[in-house]
Design an enzyme around this catalytic site. Structure first.
Site, short mmCIF file in Angstrom:
data_model
loop_
_atom_site.label_atom_id
_atom_site.label_comp_id
_atom_site.label_asym_id
_atom_site.label_seq_id
_atom_site.Cartn_x
_atom_site.Cartn_y
_atom_site.Cartn_z
CG HIS A 191 56.13 73.82 32.94
ND1 HIS A 191 56.72 72.72 33.53
CD2 HIS A 191 55.76 73.43 31.70
CE1 HIS A 191 56.70 71.71 32.67
NE2 HIS A 191 56.13 72.11 31.55
CG ASP A 247 52.42 63.31 34.80
OD1 ASP A 247 51.83 63.17 33.71
OD2 ASP A 247 53.58 63.77 34.89
NE ARG A 300 51.21 61.22 27.48
CZ ARG A 300 51.53 62.46 27.87
NH1 ARG A 300 51.63 62.76 29.15
NH2 ARG A 300 51.75 63.40 26.98
CB SER A 333 51.30 65.38 31.63
OG SER A 333 52.61 65.26 32.04
CE LYS A 365 54.59 66.92 35.21
NZ LYS A 365 55.31 66.18 34.20
N1 URA Z 1 56.12 67.53 29.80
C1 URA Z 1 55.32 66.95 30.74
O1 URA Z 1 55.48 67.14 31.93
N2 URA Z 1 54.33 66.16 30.29
C2 URA Z 1 54.09 65.92 28.98
O2 URA Z 1 53.16 65.20 28.68
C3 URA Z 1 54.94 66.50 28.03
C4 URA Z 1 55.96 67.32 28.47
#
Ligand code: URA
Length: 435
Positions: free
Chosen positions: A82, A161, A168, A183, A187
Site C-alpha cells: 500500500h 470505511d 471525512r 482507514s 481495508k
Molecule cells: N487513504 C485511505 O485509504 N484512507 C485515508 O484516510 C487516507 C488515505
C-alpha cells in the site's frame, strides 16, 4: 451512551471506554446516528486524537462492517502493498508483477487518484479494455487461481470505511493519524494478506509533510496490523520530487513497462526492490533481504515480471499488446517541450507543483467521480543532481490542447525546479524502515 455524550467526551479530551467507538460506528452504519453527529465526533478526533486501544477498536469496527477474505489454506504466502499516495507513483504496476514472478501470491485492492496524487486503478484503466471492478468473489478467485489480483476497492470489504471516508472528505477530517491509520489498515486486514508493506510517503507531494508525522502514521499502522495478526513493515520514502520521470496515467504505464524491461527509472526499480524485499521477508517467502533482492532482480532480467503484468492486464480484459508495445497506447495530441532558462544543477523538482500541473491537464481529478484524460501529463527528462544548460529541454508537457512555450502550465513546470550553482548531494529515497 447517546451520540452527543460520546462527542462531548472526545471533544473534552477523554478516552472512550471499550465498546463506545464500536457502538458509534454501528449506529452510524445503521443510519441511527446522522452524518452531522458523526462529523462532529470525527472533528473531535482530529483535535484530540485516539490512543492505540481506541484506534484498534475503530479499525476492528470498520473491518467487521463487511466481509473478510482469508487465504490461510494457500501454501504460498499472500502479500499486499500500500502506498499513502504520491506523484508519479507507479510502484504497484512494477512491484506486483515482480512479487508474483518471485513466487508470492499478491492480493491487492487499489484506489483511484484524487487531487494531485495518482491512483493505480486510473493507470490500469488507461489501458483500453481493462475493467478493474472485479467484485469480491472474482478477486478471491483470481488470487487463488492466478496468484495475482489487482482490483478496485470492493464495496463489500470494510464498507464502513467507505462511508466514513466520504464523510471525512467533505468535512475537513481526513488529516488525522488515527483516522488515516484505521482507514488504511481496515481495508488491508479485510483483504486477507499475510504480510503487507506500507510505502509511507513524506514530502511536498505527500499527505504527510514531516518525517515525524510519517513516523507516527507508520507506527500506528504497523501496530494495528500486528494486533490483527498481520506481518507489517512500513518504509518511509521521500516524496519531495516525483517518483521516476512520468506523471500521467498512460505515460506512467509506459514507464512501468520500460522498468519491467530493465530500462526506465533506476529510482523506481530500486524502490520496488526495497519494498518487495521487505514484504518477502515479512511473509516468510524469503529468509533474508539479500535473497529477496536477488530473486526480485532476477524477475526483471528473465522477463518473468513483464510477462506477469501482461497476464494481469489480459485477465482484466486489456490487450496484452498494450504491455508488449506500450508505445501504441493513445497519446495526447500536443507535446510541448519545457526549456531551462539558465545553466545550473537541478537541486529539486517540486512534486506537488508537477502533480498539480498534471491534474489541471486532466490526468487527475479535483473532485471524486470527475472524468480523467488518460493520455495527458508531464514527462521529465532530468533528475535532481543533473547539470543542465540554458535552452536544454528538461521535460515535455503532453496536453489535449495546444500550449505555447509561455503557457501558464509550461511555466509552472519550470517553476517547480530549484537550481544550484554547484553539485548537490541527492536525498536518499528511503528515509526509515519501521518493522
Ligand atoms: N487513504 C485511505 O485509504 N484512507 C485515508 O484516510 C487516507 C488515505
Amino acid at each position: 451512551m447517546r451520540a452527543v455524550d460520546l462527542i462531548n467526551k472526545k471533544r473534552t479530551g477523554l478516552r472512550h471506554e471499550p465498546g463506545e467507538i464500536a457502538s458509534l460506528v454501528d449506529g452510524y452504519l445503521r443510519n441511527i446516528i446522522p452524518d452531522y453527529q458523526m462529523s462532529a465526533w470525527l472533528m473531535a478526533v482530529c483535535w484530540r486524537g485516539l490512543d492505540a486501544v481506541e484506534t484498534a477498536e475503530l479499525t476492528r469496527a470498520l473491518v467487521e462492517s463487511g466481509q473478510q477474505l482469508a487465504f490461510r489454506d494457500l501454501a504460498m504466502p499472500v502479500v499486499d502493498k500500500h502506498s499513502t499516495g504520491g506523484v508519479g507513483d507507479k510502484t504497484t504496476l512494477v512491484l506486483v508483477p515482480m512479487l508474483a514472478a518471485a513466487g508470492c501470491v499478491v492480493a491487492k485492492m487499489s484506489g483511484r487518484g484524487l487531487g494531485h496524487t495518482g491512483g493505480t486503478i486510473d493507470k490500469l484503466e488507461a489501458i483500453p479494455g481493462v475493467n478493474t471492478e472485479l467484485g469480491i468473489s472474482d478477486f478471491a478467485a483470481a488470487v487463488r487461481t492466478r496468484g495475482i489480483a489487482v482490483s478496485a476497492q470492493s464495496p463489500d470489504l470494510a464498507p464502513g470505511d467507505g462511508r466514513l471516508y466520504a464523510l471525512r472528505d467533505v468535512t475537513g477530517t481526513v488529516e488525522s493519524i488515527p483516522l488515516i491509520a484505521s482507514s488504511v489498515m481496515s481495508k488491508k486486514i479485510a483483504t486477507g494478506a499475510r504480510a503487507v508493506v506500507l510505502d509511507v510517503k513524506v514530502g511536498s507531494g505527500a499527505f504527510m509533510k514531516t518525517l515525524e508525522g510519517a513516523r507516527n502514521l507508520s507506527r500506528a499502522m504497523v501496530d494495528l496490523g500486528l494486533a490483527a495478526g498481520l506481518a507489517v513493515v512500513a518504509v518511509i520514502t521521500a516524496m519531495d520530487q516525483p517518483l521516476g520521470m512520468a506523471v500521467g496515467n498512460i505515460l506512467e504505464v509506459q514507464e512501468a513497462v520500460a522498468t519491467l524491461r530493465g530500462g526506465g527509472s533506476s529510482d523506481l526499480l530500486e524502490l520496488c526492490v526495497i519494498l518487495g524485499a521487505e514484504v518477502m521477508v515479512a511473509s516468510g517467502a524469503a529468509l533474508t533481504i539479500t535473497e529477496a533482492r536477488t530473486r526480485l532482480e532476477a524477475t526483471i532480467s528473465s522477463g518473468d515480471a513483464h510477462r506477469c503484468l501482461r497476464d494481469l492486464v489480459a485477465s482484466l480484459g486489456g490487450s496484452p499488446d498494450a504491455i508488449d508495445h506500450p508505445e501504441t497506447l493513445p497519446t495526447a495530441p500536443w507535446q510541448t517541450p519545457v526549456v531551462a532558462h539558465q545553466d545550473g544543477v537541478v537541486a529539486r523538482i517540486d512534486a506537488l507543483a508537477i502533480g498539480e500541473v498534471a491534474m489541471r491537464l486532466g490526468a487527475g481529478r479535483a473532485t471524486k467521480g470527475a472524468l480523467i484524460d488518460p493520455a495527458v501529463g508531464v514527462v521529465l527528462s532530468v533528475r535532481a543532481g543533473d547539470r543542465v544548460h540554458a535552452g536544454q529541454s528538461v521535460g515535455v508537457v503532453h496536453s489535449r490542447k495546444p500550449l505555447g512555450s509561455t503557457d501558464r502550465l509550461v511555466s509552472e513546470v519550470i517553476g517547480a525546479f530549484t537550481w544550484s550553482a554547484t553539485d548537490i548531494v541527492r536525498e536518499p529515497l528511503v528515509l526509515e524502515v519501521i518493522r
